[in-house]
Design a protein around this motif. Structure first.
Motif, PDB file in Angstrom:
ATOM      1  N   UNK A  49       0.831  -1.203   0.000  1.00  0.00           N
ATOM      2  CA  UNK A  49       0.000   0.000   0.000  1.00  0.00           C
ATOM      3  C   UNK A  49       0.868   1.257   0.000  1.00  0.00           C
ATOM      4  N   UNK A  50       1.899   1.265   0.820  1.00  0.00           N
ATOM      5  CA  UNK A  50       2.792   2.424   0.869  1.00  0.00           C
ATOM      6  C   UNK A  50       3.563   2.584  -0.438  1.00  0.00           C
ATOM      7  N   UNK A  51       3.982   1.461  -1.000  1.00  0.00           N
ATOM      8  CA  UNK A  51       4.711   1.447  -2.274  1.00  0.00           C
ATOM      9  C   UNK A  51       3.862   2.106  -3.366  1.00  0.00           C
ATOM     10  N   UNK A  52       2.597   1.691  -3.460  1.00  0.00           N
ATOM     11  CA  UNK A  52       1.688   2.234  -4.473  1.00  0.00           C
ATOM     12  C   UNK A  52       1.322   3.689  -4.170  1.00  0.00           C
ATOM     13  N   UNK A  53       1.074   3.958  -2.902  1.00  0.00           N
ATOM     14  CA  UNK A  53       0.685   5.316  -2.500  1.00  0.00           C
ATOM     15  C   UNK A  53       1.762   6.335  -2.860  1.00  0.00           C
ATOM     16  N   UNK A  54       3.027   5.921  -2.692  1.00  0.00           N
ATOM     17  CA  UNK A  54       4.141   6.845  -2.925  1.00  0.00           C
ATOM     18  C   UNK A  54       4.754   6.715  -4.318  1.00  0.00           C
ATOM     19  N   UNK A  55       4.092   5.968  -5.192  1.00  0.00           N
ATOM     20  CA  UNK A  55       4.641   5.732  -6.531  1.00  0.00           C
ATOM     21  C   UNK A  55       4.897   7.031  -7.287  1.00  0.00           C
ATOM     22  N   UNK A  56       4.050   8.010  -7.048  1.00  0.00           N
ATOM     23  CA  UNK A  56       4.183   9.285  -7.762  1.00  0.00           C
ATOM     24  C   UNK A  56       5.511   9.976  -7.442  1.00  0.00           C
ATOM     25  N   UNK A  96      -5.008  -1.941 -13.780  1.00  0.00           N
ATOM     26  CA  UNK A  96      -3.733  -1.519 -13.208  1.00  0.00           C
ATOM     27  C   UNK A  96      -3.980  -0.582 -12.044  1.00  0.00           C
ATOM     28  N   UNK A  97      -2.932   0.086 -11.616  1.00  0.00           N
ATOM     29  CA  UNK A  97      -3.089   1.084 -10.552  1.00  0.00           C
ATOM     30  C   UNK A  97      -2.463   2.397 -11.019  1.00  0.00           C
ATOM     31  N   UNK A  98      -3.254   3.459 -11.006  1.00  0.00           N
ATOM     32  CA  UNK A  98      -2.794   4.745 -11.539  1.00  0.00           C
ATOM     33  C   UNK A  98      -1.767   5.378 -10.604  1.00  0.00           C
ATOM     34  N   UNK A  99      -0.575   5.619 -11.141  1.00  0.00           N
ATOM     35  CA  UNK A  99       0.459   6.283 -10.349  1.00  0.00           C
ATOM     36  C   UNK A  99       0.600   7.748 -10.743  1.00  0.00           C
ATOM     37  N   UNK A 104      -3.577  16.943 -18.810  1.00  0.00           N
ATOM     38  CA  UNK A 104      -3.314  18.222 -19.467  1.00  0.00           C
ATOM     39  C   UNK A 104      -1.869  18.331 -19.928  1.00  0.00           C
ATOM     40  N   UNK A 105      -0.996  17.504 -19.326  1.00  0.00           N
ATOM     41  CA  UNK A 105       0.401  17.444 -19.764  1.00  0.00           C
ATOM     42  C   UNK A 105       0.649  16.243 -20.673  1.00  0.00           C
ATOM     43  N   UNK A 106      -0.424  15.523 -20.989  1.00  0.00           N
ATOM     44  CA  UNK A 106      -0.281  14.334 -21.827  1.00  0.00           C
ATOM     45  C   UNK A 106       0.290  13.144 -21.079  1.00  0.00           C
ATOM     46  N   UNK A 107       0.130  13.139 -19.748  1.00  0.00           N
ATOM     47  CA  UNK A 107       0.737  12.092 -18.916  1.00  0.00           C
ATOM     48  C   UNK A 107      -0.335  11.285 -18.196  1.00  0.00           C
ATOM     49  N   UNK A 108      -0.279   9.974 -18.326  1.00  0.00           N
ATOM     50  CA  UNK A 108      -1.047   9.061 -17.485  1.00  0.00           C
ATOM     51  C   UNK A 108      -0.289   7.751 -17.440  1.00  0.00           C
ATOM     52  N   UNK A 109      -0.289   7.099 -16.292  1.00  0.00           N
ATOM     53  CA  UNK A 109       0.446   5.835 -16.187  1.00  0.00           C
ATOM     54  C   UNK A 109      -0.265   4.901 -15.223  1.00  0.00           C
ATOM     55  N   UNK A 110      -0.523   3.678 -15.709  1.00  0.00           N
ATOM     56  CA  UNK A 110      -1.139   2.644 -14.899  1.00  0.00           C
ATOM     57  C   UNK A 110      -0.103   1.556 -14.621  1.00  0.00           C
ATOM     58  N   UNK A 111       0.216   1.394 -13.357  1.00  0.00           N
ATOM     59  CA  UNK A 111       1.175   0.375 -12.946  1.00  0.00           C
ATOM     60  C   UNK A 111       0.617  -1.026 -13.183  1.00  0.00           C
ATOM     61  N   UNK A 112       1.515  -1.967 -13.459  1.00  0.00           N
ATOM     62  CA  UNK A 112       1.120  -3.363 -13.665  1.00  0.00           C
ATOM     63  C   UNK A 112       1.489  -3.822 -15.060  1.00  0.00           C
ATOM     64  N   UNK A 129      -5.817   1.084 -20.516  1.00  0.00           N
ATOM     65  CA  UNK A 129      -6.987   1.601 -21.227  1.00  0.00           C
ATOM     66  C   UNK A 129      -7.009   3.128 -21.335  1.00  0.00           C
ATOM     67  N   UNK A 130      -6.092   3.829 -20.658  1.00  0.00           N
ATOM     68  CA  UNK A 130      -6.174   5.295 -20.631  1.00  0.00           C
ATOM     69  C   UNK A 130      -5.245   6.013 -21.624  1.00  0.00           C
ATOM     70  N   UNK A 131      -4.109   5.394 -21.927  1.00  0.00           N
ATOM     71  CA  UNK A 131      -3.051   6.105 -22.651  1.00  0.00           C
ATOM     72  C   UNK A 131      -3.500   6.613 -24.012  1.00  0.00           C
ATOM     73  N   UNK A 132      -4.220   5.795 -24.766  1.00  0.00           N
ATOM     74  CA  UNK A 132      -4.627   6.196 -26.114  1.00  0.00           C
ATOM     75  C   UNK A 132      -5.523   7.422 -26.081  1.00  0.00           C
ATOM     76  N   UNK A 133      -6.453   7.441 -25.140  1.00  0.00           N
ATOM     77  CA  UNK A 133      -7.352   8.591 -25.037  1.00  0.00           C
ATOM     78  C   UNK A 133      -6.584   9.864 -24.718  1.00  0.00           C
ATOM     79  N   UNK A 134      -5.616   9.768 -23.809  1.00  0.00           N
ATOM     80  CA  UNK A 134      -4.803  10.946 -23.470  1.00  0.00           C
ATOM     81  C   UNK A 134      -4.024  11.421 -24.699  1.00  0.00           C
ATOM     82  N   UNK A 135      -3.558  10.480 -25.515  1.00  0.00           N
ATOM     83  CA  UNK A 135      -2.843  10.855 -26.748  1.00  0.00           C
ATOM     84  C   UNK A 135      -3.774  11.544 -27.746  1.00  0.00           C
ATOM     85  N   UNK A 136      -5.087  11.321 -27.574  1.00  0.00           N
ATOM     86  CA  UNK A 136      -6.095  11.973 -28.424  1.00  0.00           C
ATOM     87  C   UNK A 136      -6.643  13.229 -27.752  1.00  0.00           C
ATOM     88  N   UNK A 137      -5.864  13.801 -26.837  1.00  0.00           N
ATOM     89  CA  UNK A 137      -6.186  15.047 -26.134  1.00  0.00           C
ATOM     90  C   UNK A 137      -7.332  14.883 -25.149  1.00  0.00           C
TER      91      UNK A 137
END
Length: 362
Positions: A49-56, A96-99, A104-112, A129-137
């Motif tokens: 839990x701490x590992x994931x919580x502090x992933x950012x 996955x788990x969003x880290x 707005x910066x074109x950044x999203x990352x799902x761990x796993x 499932x999120x990256x493509x949509x972010x690439x499409x603004x």
């Protein structure tokens, strides 16, 4: 008619643990249907839990290692579940788990790591499932509304109360959805400080009193005035909400009480603003961990009044609706059909999102 047998995996911002739902999904008479046949909630260890919580906050190297470690862990949990199931599945769909989530910066990352998840489980995997949509603004969130539209169309509003509250509904023939704001994230933060995992049925919150100064500060947060599409996450909570909690001199009981009132005021404002006046009573489906909080639900119904009925489904659907929807998104991805809606995320187009991985054969 083909029935897909899918394992849906979901880990939310509240960091409660990993939700696993074994689902059957099929299309009949141009409508999608489902059954949730078996479920499991795997608690995170304190270290995980701490590992994931502090992933950012991790370095790029450590973040990459967590991505791999978590992918293997997801694979191990999936394999153990499948072995006990003693039934063949077609594939695994993993949120996955969003880290990181800064669309707005074109950044999203799902761990796993999807490849390691496939290798470890021995099953085909659909994830990211999120990256493509972010690439499409787009905002890359929320994603669950495709499931609301296809599986729960009999409800006027679908509300999910995880760490964050989000809502979806049809407006002028289009699905609209966005993150309203807070739900369980501040409640869990406060109860963890008390040495508790959560406030069962909101009993502690119900014993508190409303602090109007804090309520005013919360309701005045700039995020609430932003137009949709919009999404938020732990970054916002960390930057805007934690300082209000830590800087407050009021009791934990009053903090919990006030946050629930704040959550419900913002949800009620969103619902009543878009309620279809042509209907005497609108139906709102409430799912996610917050729907299990009796005080939360009673307060929400009071704020909404008699023109909106809050429908609380069975506990399996409350807890595993998101895992179910990611299973559906995996099916849509493999069928080459739209699974992310531009009307929801603000992207330049609808998309068929998700990466597909196969277990190594060697």
């Amino acid at each position: 008619m083909s029935t897909y047998k899918v394992l849906g995996l979901m880990s939310g911002t509240s960091l409660d643990g990993l939700d696993i739902a074994y689902c059957h999904i099929w299309e009949e008479d141009e409508k999608w249907h489902f059954s949730i046949n078996k479920t499991a909630e795997i608690d995170y260890s304190d270290d995980m839990r701490e590992y994931l919580k502090n992933a950012i906050h991790l370095s790029e190297e450590d973040h990459t290692q967590l991505h791999k470690d978590y992918g293997i862990w997801l694979g191990q949990q999936s394999k153990a579940f499948i072995d006990e199931l003693e039934e063949e599945i077609d594939f695994i769909a993993s949120h996955g788990h969003t880290s990181h989530h800064r669309p707005d910066e074109g950044v999203t990352f799902q761990l796993g790591d999807g490849q390691l998840l496939a290798n470890t489980s021995g099953k085909q995997v659909v994830c990211d499932f999120r990256t493509k949509d972010v690439s499409l603004k787009g905002q890359g969130a929320p994603l669950v509304p495709i499931g609301d539209k296809l599986l729960f169309h009999e409800y006027d509003f679908c509300l999910n109360l995880g760490g964050i509250s989000n809502i979806s509904f049809d407006k002028d023939g289009k699905r609209i959805a966005y993150d309203i704001g807070l739900a369980n994230m501040p409640l869990n933060y406060i109860t963890h400080k008390m040495g508790l995992a959560y406030d069962e049925n909101g009993q502690i919150a119900s014993s508190g009193k409303l602090n109007h100064v804090l309520l005013q500060k919360l309701n005045s947060l700039p995020y609430y005035n932003q137009p949709y599409p919009k999404s938020t996450g732990y970054e916002w909570f960390s930057a805007e909400i934690i300082p209000l909690i830590e800087g407050s001199k009021i009791s934990n009981e009053d903090l919990l009480h006030t946050f629930i009132h704040h959550n419900c005021e913002q949800i009620a404002f969103a619902v009543l603003k878009y309620k279809n006046n042509g209907k005497s009573i609108s139906k709102l489906l409430a799912t996610g961990g917050g729907a299990l909080n009796t005080f939360f639900m009673e307060t929400l119904q009071n704020k909404l009044g008699s023109s909106v009925e809050v429908v609380i489904p069975n506990k399996t659907l409350i807890a595993y609706k998101e895992a179910l929807v990611f299973a559906l998104m995996g099916v849509l991805r493999l069928e080459g059909k739209t699974n992310v809606l531009k009307s929801v995320t603000g992207a330049t187009s609808d998309s068929c999102s998700g990466e597909v991985f196969y277990p190594n054969q060697d």
